[in-house]
Design a protein around this motif. Structure first.
Motif, short mmCIF file in Angstrom:
data_model
loop_
_atom_site.label_atom_id
_atom_site.label_comp_id
_atom_site.label_asym_id
_atom_site.label_seq_id
_atom_site.Cartn_x
_atom_site.Cartn_y
_atom_site.Cartn_z
N PHE A 22 100.52 19.51 29.43
CA PHE A 22 100.71 20.55 28.73
C PHE A 22 99.69 21.54 29.00
O PHE A 22 98.31 21.32 28.79
CB PHE A 22 100.65 20.12 27.11
CG PHE A 22 101.99 19.14 26.61
CD1 PHE A 22 103.21 19.67 27.23
CD2 PHE A 22 101.54 18.21 26.29
CE1 PHE A 22 104.02 18.81 26.69
CE2 PHE A 22 102.60 17.18 25.89
CZ PHE A 22 103.85 17.55 26.06
N ASP A 23 100.07 22.88 29.03
CA ASP A 23 98.96 23.98 29.30
C ASP A 23 98.77 24.53 27.72
O ASP A 23 99.43 25.96 27.66
CB ASP A 23 99.65 25.05 30.16
CG ASP A 23 98.77 26.15 30.41
OD1 ASP A 23 97.63 25.81 30.52
OD2 ASP A 23 99.21 27.11 31.02
N ARG A 76 100.62 26.17 22.79
CA ARG A 76 101.99 26.86 22.93
C ARG A 76 102.94 25.97 23.63
O ARG A 76 104.43 26.12 23.56
CB ARG A 76 101.93 28.10 23.20
CG ARG A 76 102.93 29.28 22.92
CD ARG A 76 102.51 30.72 23.35
NE ARG A 76 103.64 31.52 23.07
CZ ARG A 76 103.50 32.26 21.67
NH1 ARG A 76 102.53 31.90 20.90
NH2 ARG A 76 104.70 33.01 21.46
N ASP A 77 102.30 25.74 25.04
CA ASP A 77 103.35 25.06 25.80
C ASP A 77 103.87 23.61 25.35
O ASP A 77 105.03 23.52 25.62
CB ASP A 77 102.38 25.07 27.11
CG ASP A 77 103.34 24.17 28.29
OD1 ASP A 77 104.47 24.46 28.64
OD2 ASP A 77 103.07 23.32 28.98
N GLY A 131 99.19 28.74 19.66
CA GLY A 131 99.64 29.13 20.94
C GLY A 131 99.30 30.44 21.38
O GLY A 131 99.70 30.98 22.39
N ALA A 171 106.77 24.56 22.93
CA ALA A 171 107.88 25.33 23.92
C ALA A 171 108.51 23.84 24.21
O ALA A 171 109.76 23.79 24.41
CB ALA A 171 107.65 26.11 24.82
N LYS A 172 108.05 23.09 24.46
CA LYS A 172 108.46 21.82 25.32
C LYS A 172 108.87 20.52 24.31
O LYS A 172 109.67 19.68 24.62
CB LYS A 172 107.77 21.21 26.28
CG LYS A 172 107.31 22.06 27.71
CD LYS A 172 106.53 21.17 28.57
CE LYS A 172 106.43 22.13 29.77
NZ LYS A 172 106.06 23.32 29.70
#
Length: 609
Positions: A432-433, A436-437, A210, A440-441
């Motif tokens: 998802f971006d 890492r995104d 990420g 995080a989600k």
């Protein structure tokens, strides 16, 4: 026999302690030179040598951070020259105040670093080509600005930076030591240093953790150019003149100083104390030759020999198989022992297991992939694939090589983008971006290639991207080592120390480290891509035991495996992909291995749920 043991002991320490490889030769050079000609140890000579070393040391520090990130910067000497010329011209031609002139010089260097970073990082041009071009550009701009003539005279305040003293210590030496200390903290103690080392050790693993690899590369070139600018300003102040070819050839000395100091040419490893020693050796080389009455024409020969020796030893160091002493050796059966302790693993990672794992079962899919389509050029990797995964279940994804399994899970984890379709997570449509995104989600993934940074130790890999810190940037190494030890104990893995470099671990140990990092990301969905591939019987048993333990506490798992025996032993449902299309999904209790094999091979399309 004793000589052989001592040789092995010495070799091991040279491999593990990179600074020894430079400080021992440095000490020998100083002793031998001083013995042959005592003038070397005179206070006047030491004063001049230390001042000369300081300029090269600053350049070498900038090169170090770029090489740590897996790049190389051969423009530093000309960037330094440009900064000196810009500062000098601002004072001489435009009568700018000294402080404004220095700011202009530093800004010119930072602009060069900005351009280097943009071309090398964002455009993907090899760093050696990028910085070679910048070297000639900087030289050309300096020649145009100065019209090929020296720039002088400079104000006394400016000359003080290169010729003055504070507490009887040359000002350039004090500034170089301050910059050395800042770089030491940056590389060895800060999050940025850990991330740069990860970038140079395994760029893809860094991205999957990420971290923004493009910004990290860019920042490395900016810092290198800033250091080069400082060196150029100090050097012009030391000589009292700025000219377009002032630093010509110093880039090679800086690179050699960095390599012999212990920084790997291949990235991922750097030692700032070693760079100090390497800079000292290269900085005093001319002085030593003069004192020993050796023609300075030999200097280039010595530099060439040092380059070959340093790079050869670095290459050897990467290939050598470290053999621990007998008291710390382990057999394969010792690697894993008993049932893993999830509570201890999560506690070591600093993650509350209650916040991410639950026994509550929801009748709606936790993750829903709808009509996922992906092209790689002319290859249709995935064709309108649907997949539903429910809270608390283990879904097995199977298929032949090239079926699209890894592509699908990489899309589900944010690692790659899809061309068509939708993703729903916890009932909400989402895209998802990046990894890492996704993490995080609530989606974490163990990749088939493990995505470990081999030149780094176990602790740095376990906490990559989520290092515990003090003040938000200073890495709390003690807490990291303590947490890593708890995680290893929770996995029931026997590794001598969290300080052990990953490249010295067995396949099973590496797999364990990768799994520990994946399951402690705070995710509610864990994706495992071939977690038992290439493992022995005992190691495979331990991994399957860990998966069952995760399921017991309510973790949702999507697993790819070619081993149908493992699939039937741990999964609740099985989905088959073939040639990028979904064949179907079966409840484990309603099917058998023969039916799944038929679906994989296309021998018989069954009625699937």
């Amino acid at each position: 026999m004793k000589i052989k043991r001592f040789s092995r002991f010495l070799l091991d320490h040279l491999i593990k302690t990179r600074e020894l490889g430079v400080f021992v030769p440095l000490l020998l050079i100083m002793i031998i030179t001083g013995f042959i000609n005592p003038v070397f140890w005179s206070s006047a000579n030491m004063y001049n040598v230390s001042r000369d070393i300081s300029f090269l040391l600053i350049l070498s520090l900038g090169v170090t951070i770029v090489m740590l990130g897996g790049g190389i910067d051969i423009s530093v000497a000309m960037v330094a020259t440009l900064a000196g010329c810009v500062s000098g011209l601002m004072m001489v031609a435009f009568d700018f105040p000294v402080i404004i002139a220095i700011i202009c010089g530093l800004s010119s260097g930072l602009l060069c670093g900005f351009i280097n970073g943009f071309i090398a990082a964002w455009m993907g041009v090899p760093s050696i080509i990028t910085t070679l071009g910048m070297m000639f550009i900087s030289m050309g701009v300096a020649l145009v600005m100065s019209s090929g003539r020296p720039i002088f005279p400079f104000p006394e305040e400016y000359l003080f930076l290169g010729q003055g003293r504070l507490f009887e210590i040359p000002v350039p030496v004090l500034i170089s030591l301050l910059l050395w200390l800042l770089m030491y903290i940056l590389i060895h103690k800060s999050k940025l240093g850990y991330w740069m080392a990860a970038l140079g050790g395994n760029e893809e693993a860094t991205r999957r953790a990420g971290l923004d690899v493009l910004k990290l590369k860019w920042l490395g070139y900016l810092i290198a150019s800033f250091y080069a600018s400082v060196a150029g300003i100090l050097l012009s102040a030391r000589l009292g003149v700025a000219q377009a070819l002032l630093g010509f050839g110093m880039e090679l000395k800086a690179i050699v100083a960095t390599i012999i100091g212990g920084t790997s040419l291949f990235g991922g490893v750097a030692t700032i104390p070693g760079t100090l020693g390497g800079g000292a050796i290269m900085g005093m080389l001319t002085d030593v030759l003069v004192i020993l009455h050796i023609s300075t024409y030999w200097q280039n020969i010595f530099i060439g020999v040092l380059i070959i020796v340093a790079v050869s030893f670095d290459t050897y160091r990467r290939k050598i198989r470290f053999i621990p002493d007998s008291s710390r050796r382990l057999t394969q059966k010792d690697v894993f022992t008993e049932k893993p302790d999830l509570k201890l693993i999560y506690e070591g990672a600093g993650v509350s297991i209650k916040n991410i794992l639950t026994n509550e079962i929801n009748d709606k899919p936790l993750l829903k992939l709808q009509g996922i389509t992906k092209y790689f050029g002319y290859v249709h990797a995935l064709d309108n694939v649907d997949l539903d995964i429910y809270q608390g279940e283990i879904m097995a994804l199977v298929g032949d090589n090239g079926a699209g399994k890894s592509t699908l899970v990489k899309i589900a984890s944010g690692s790659i983008n899809y061309d068509q379709g939708n993703i729903f997570f916890k009932g909400s449509k989402i895209k998802f971006d990046g990894p890492r995104d996704a993490t995080a989600k609530g989606v974490s993934m163990l990749y088939q290639d493990l995505s470990l940074v081999e030149p780094r130790d176990v602790a740095a890999n376990l906490f990559l991207g989520k290092e515990p810190t003090i003040w938000g940037w200073y890495v709390d190494r003690k807490r990291m080592l303590k947490g890593s030890q708890m995680m290893l104990e929770g996995l029931r893995m026997k590794i001598p120390s969290p300080k052990t470099t990953v490249q010295y671990l067995s396949g099973g140990q590496r797999q364990g480290v990768a799994i520990a990092r994946a399951i402690t990301q705070g995710a509610s969905l864990l994706i495992l891509d071939e977690p038992t591939a290439a493992l022995g019987v005992q190691e495979t048993k331990q991994v399957l035991s860990l998966i069952e333990e995760l399921k017991r506490v309510g973790c949702t798992i999507l697993i790819i495996s070619h081993n149908l025996h493992h699939v039937f032993s741990i999964s609740d449902r099985i989905t088959v992909l073939r040639s990028g299309k979904k064949v179907g999904t079966w409840l484990k209790k309603d099917t058998n291995a023969d039916e799944i094999v038929s679906a994989i091979t296309g021998a018989n399309i069954l009625n699937a749920n």
